[in-house]
Write an enzyme that holds these catalytic residues in place. Structure first.
Site, PDB file in Angstrom:
ATOM      1  N   ASN A  13      -2.180  -2.452   1.855  1.00 56.74           N
ATOM      2  CA  ASN A  13      -3.082  -2.791   2.960  1.00 56.74           C
ATOM      3  C   ASN A  13      -2.574  -2.328   4.318  1.00 56.74           C
ATOM      4  O   ASN A  13      -3.299  -2.407   5.306  1.00 56.74           O
ATOM      5  CB  ASN A  13      -3.339  -4.301   2.993  1.00 56.74           C
ATOM      6  CG  ASN A  13      -4.035  -4.787   1.740  1.00 56.74           C
ATOM      7  OD1 ASN A  13      -4.465  -3.998   0.901  1.00 56.74           O
ATOM      8  ND2 ASN A  13      -4.152  -6.093   1.615  1.00 56.74           N
TER       9      ASN A  13
ATOM     10  N   HIS B  33      -3.046  -0.856  -9.119  1.00 56.98           N
ATOM     11  CA  HIS B  33      -3.064  -0.465  -7.703  1.00 56.98           C
ATOM     12  C   HIS B  33      -2.125   0.708  -7.422  1.00 56.98           C
ATOM     13  O   HIS B  33      -2.262   1.377  -6.403  1.00 56.98           O
ATOM     14  CB  HIS B  33      -2.648  -1.664  -6.847  1.00 56.98           C
ATOM     15  CG  HIS B  33      -3.558  -1.976  -5.701  1.00 56.98           C
ATOM     16  ND1 HIS B  33      -4.785  -1.405  -5.494  1.00 56.98           N
ATOM     17  CD2 HIS B  33      -3.392  -2.856  -4.671  1.00 56.98           C
ATOM     18  CE1 HIS B  33      -5.341  -1.905  -4.401  1.00 56.98           C
ATOM     19  NE2 HIS B  33      -4.517  -2.779  -3.883  1.00 56.98           N
TER      20      HIS B  33
END
Length: 192
Positions: free
Chosen positions: A70, A22
């Site tokens: 996020n 990520h």
């Protein structure tokens, strides 16, 4: 004078995430900062790590959000506003499950394909009309979920290739800044 570009590498803050899939956006941003001869500092208005300089002959604001992936838009939106950068001059560098490991693809606008970091950025900018440097990490093997796969470090098969891939993603980012989306796509998409 050329308009500035906001280039944002996405990732998660903290050493426990530094080598995860990520965080490939952070890894590419670090290479770009080195190429600019600059170091990151915390931007007081946004909270992101930011440096400024030039890439491909254009002024660049380079950033790494210091919030979880996020929630990236919480810092990208204020940065774009502070520097008066239009969404179409925002470039997001991120991991992409739907692209084979090591492949790099450029995209302007469109959907977010379930990527919550991109969703957050789109929400903060009130549009998905930003540009993307999509760095392929591939799909997880077997029944493993994508959510857990992206938070794992690159494996022993991937690690030897990682440095080259990060450099290529930085090259692709510079081409996008220099040439614009379509000419840069023609070049970058021919690499693999």
């Amino acid at each position: 004078m050329a308009e500035p570009v906001l280039v944002v590498g996405l990732g998660n803050p903290g050493p426990q995430y530094a080598t995860t899939r990520h965080n490939i956006g952070f890894m590419v941003a670090d290479v770009l900062a080195d190429r600019m001869g600059e170091t990151f500092k915390v931007h007081k208005k946004s909270g992101a790590e930011v440096t400024t300089g030039r890439l491909a002959g254009r002024p660049v604001v380079l950033a790494k959000p210091r919030v979880y992936m996020n929630e990236s838009g919480r810092q990208v939106g204020p940065l774009a506003k502070f520097y008066s950068i239009a969404p179409t001059d925002v470039v997001i560098i991120h991991d992409e499950l739907d692209i084979d490991f090591g492949r790099i693809r450029l995209k302007a606008g469109g959907g977010v394909a379930g990527h919550n970091g991109l969703r957050s950025v789109g929400s903060a900018l009130s549009t998905n009309d930003f540009q993307r440097v999509r760095v392929g990490i591939g799909r997880p093997p077997g029944q493993k979920s994508g959510a857990s796969f992206v938070l794992e470090p690159f494996n022993s098969r991937e690690r030897p290739e990682l440095g080259t891939i990060i450099e290529q993603a930085a090259d692709a980012t510079e081409l996008l800044i220099e040439l614009g989306i379509e000419p840069a796509q023609n070049t970058v998409h021919a690499w693999s």
